[in-house]
Design an enzyme around this catalytic site. Structure first.
Site, mmCIF file in Angstrom:
data_model
loop_
_atom_site.group_PDB
_atom_site.id
_atom_site.type_symbol
_atom_site.label_atom_id
_atom_site.label_comp_id
_atom_site.label_asym_id
_atom_site.label_seq_id
_atom_site.Cartn_x
_atom_site.Cartn_y
_atom_site.Cartn_z
ATOM 1 C CG ASP A 67 -0.087 0.047 8.524
ATOM 2 O OD1 ASP A 67 -0.821 0.954 8.946
ATOM 3 O OD2 ASP A 67 1.082 0.237 8.114
ATOM 4 C CE LYS A 80 0.739 1.328 4.517
ATOM 5 N NZ LYS A 80 1.570 2.486 4.876
ATOM 6 C CG LEU A 129 6.349 0.330 0.299
ATOM 7 C CD1 LEU A 129 7.346 -0.376 -0.633
ATOM 8 C CD2 LEU A 129 5.438 1.243 -0.513
ATOM 9 N N GLY A 181 10.068 -2.718 5.805
ATOM 10 C CA GLY A 181 10.413 -1.590 6.665
ATOM 11 C C GLY A 181 10.437 -0.247 5.970
ATOM 12 C CB SER A 210 0.532 -4.929 7.538
ATOM 13 O OG SER A 210 1.295 -4.259 8.510
ATOM 14 N N GLY A 255 4.206 -4.306 3.745
ATOM 15 C CA GLY A 255 4.383 -5.686 3.252
ATOM 16 C C GLY A 255 4.114 -6.745 4.314
HETATM 17 O O1 C5P Z 1 0.379 -0.969 15.310
HETATM 18 P P1 C5P Z 1 1.829 -1.092 15.022
HETATM 19 O O2 C5P Z 1 2.447 -2.267 15.769
HETATM 20 O O3 C5P Z 1 2.166 -1.118 13.590
HETATM 21 O O4 C5P Z 1 2.499 0.220 15.607
HETATM 22 C C1 C5P Z 1 3.881 0.353 15.834
HETATM 23 C C2 C5P Z 1 4.108 1.550 16.729
HETATM 24 O O5 C5P Z 1 3.799 2.751 16.036
HETATM 25 C C3 C5P Z 1 3.226 1.570 17.962
HETATM 26 O O6 C5P Z 1 3.807 0.875 19.024
HETATM 27 C C4 C5P Z 1 3.123 3.057 18.252
HETATM 28 O O7 C5P Z 1 4.297 3.494 18.919
HETATM 29 C C5 C5P Z 1 3.158 3.682 16.875
HETATM 30 N N1 C5P Z 1 1.807 3.972 16.357
HETATM 31 C C6 C5P Z 1 1.102 5.044 16.878
HETATM 32 N N2 C5P Z 1 -0.150 5.325 16.386
HETATM 33 C C7 C5P Z 1 -0.684 4.596 15.389
HETATM 34 C C8 C5P Z 1 0.036 3.511 14.826
HETATM 35 C C9 C5P Z 1 1.276 3.227 15.350
HETATM 36 O O8 C5P Z 1 1.573 5.738 17.786
HETATM 37 N N3 C5P Z 1 -1.890 4.920 14.901
#
Ligand code: C5P
Length: 290
Positions: A141, A11, A99, A96, A103, A101
């Site tokens: 994501d 994405k 994009l 990383g 997720s 990937g």
């Molecule tokens: O949800 P995900 O594991 O991808 O998020 C990684 C980190 O990014 C979270 O631990 C948080 O610190 C940050 N994050 C955030 N707000 C979001 C998505 C991610 O603060 N909406």
């Protein structure tokens, strides 16, 4: 033994507004997510236990791969410890880089294993009601990729409103060798205030009706802090527009940069301006309208 092949696509974000910090530590956002046809392959075969192979490997151990975690989470949710599957991931989406990937692979595993283990389609409202919370548990994501296409995304990224629109532009992805952890990108923003959403779903419809006019109103809130740390990214952005992109931006919290072009030929011509970077040309996926 029958296997099923699933395409787990990348994405890009068209606009990403960070609206405020939430009590759970995450941030509320609004964004348009566009699925594009740069895809990993996820091959699923019935087996007695859950195993995962990833080519090339992207995590130190298989147990750390989000796709493997997705399989175990679904096994647990369906109370089906006796169900297994051999999962083979063939990676093409760079990891990383914003994009999605990993997720997307995880969402493809949730859908593929749901169908294998329940013999029910994964696209029904009943199936999505089971899969969505599991996807959200795996990462912010992941839920988008259960339905894919084009979506207006809100909340911490897990509230998805699919948009039945077709995005006509060709996408040139430029991948700088810069790795930005999502959590660091959010904390560097230092958000203290709340702001209202901008209505990016409405903006997208207007921009599409007006052949791209107004597209510059889409902003990625991560760009100012991340461009300040990595000036190469603003150079790439400028170079994309200098070489014919109608719009250039960073995807997610970076570091992938993309340009939107009105034809494949224009994207191919612009690509030659980036001889020292990995580049991909892809197209937004036409959404499935139920
Ligand atoms: O949800 P995900 O594991 O991808 O998020 C990684 C980190 O990014 C979270 O631990 C948080 O610190 C940050 N994050 C955030 N707000 C979001 C998505 C991610 O603060 N909406």
């Amino acid at each position: 033994m029958t296997s099923t092949l699933h395409h787990a696509c990348a994405k890009i974000n068209l606009g990403l507004n960070v609206l405020g910090k939430r009590p759970d530590g995450y941030h509320d956002l609004e964004s348009i997510f566009l699925e594009v046809d740069l895809c990993d392959d996820v091959l699923i075969t019935a087996a007695s236990t859950v195993t995962l192979e990833c080519h090339p490997s992207v995590t130190g151990s298989v147990q750390d791969n989000l796709a493997f975690k997705a399989a175990l989470l679904l096994q647990n949710a369906l109370s089906a410890p006796d169900k297994g599957a051999k999962i083979v991931l063939t990676k093409r989406i760079p990891t990383g880089g914003g994009l999605g990937g990993g997720s997307s692979d995880a969402a493809a595993v949730l859908k593929g294993l749901y169908e294998l283990w329940t013999h029910q389609p994964a696209s029904t409202p009943e199936a999505l009601a089971i899969l969505h919370p599991l996807a959200a548990q795996l990462g912010s994501d992941v839920p988008f990729f259960l339905t894919g296409g084009v979506a207006y995304v809100t909340g911490r990224g897990t509230e998805i409103s699919p948009l039945p629109v077709s995005v006509p532009w060709t996408v040139l992805l430029v991948l700088p060798d810069i790795h930005i952890a999502t959590s660091t990108a959010y904390s560097t923003l230092g958000i203290t205030q709340r702001v209202d959403n901008q209505g990016l779903d409405r903006l997208l419809r207007q921009v599409l009706e007006n052949n791209g006019d107004g597209i510059h109103q889409f902003k990625n809130d991560f760009e100012s802090t991340i461009f300040a740390q990595h000036p190469l990214l603003s150079t790439i952005s400028r170079k994309l527009t200098d070489n014919g992109a109608i719009y250039a931006a960073m995807s997610g919290s970076g570091s992938t940069m993309y340009g939107l072009f009105t034809s494949v030929e224009n994207a191919v011509a612009a690509r030659s301006a980036f001889p020292n970077h990995v580049t991909y040309i892809c197209r937004p996926i036409v959404p499935h309208v139920p």
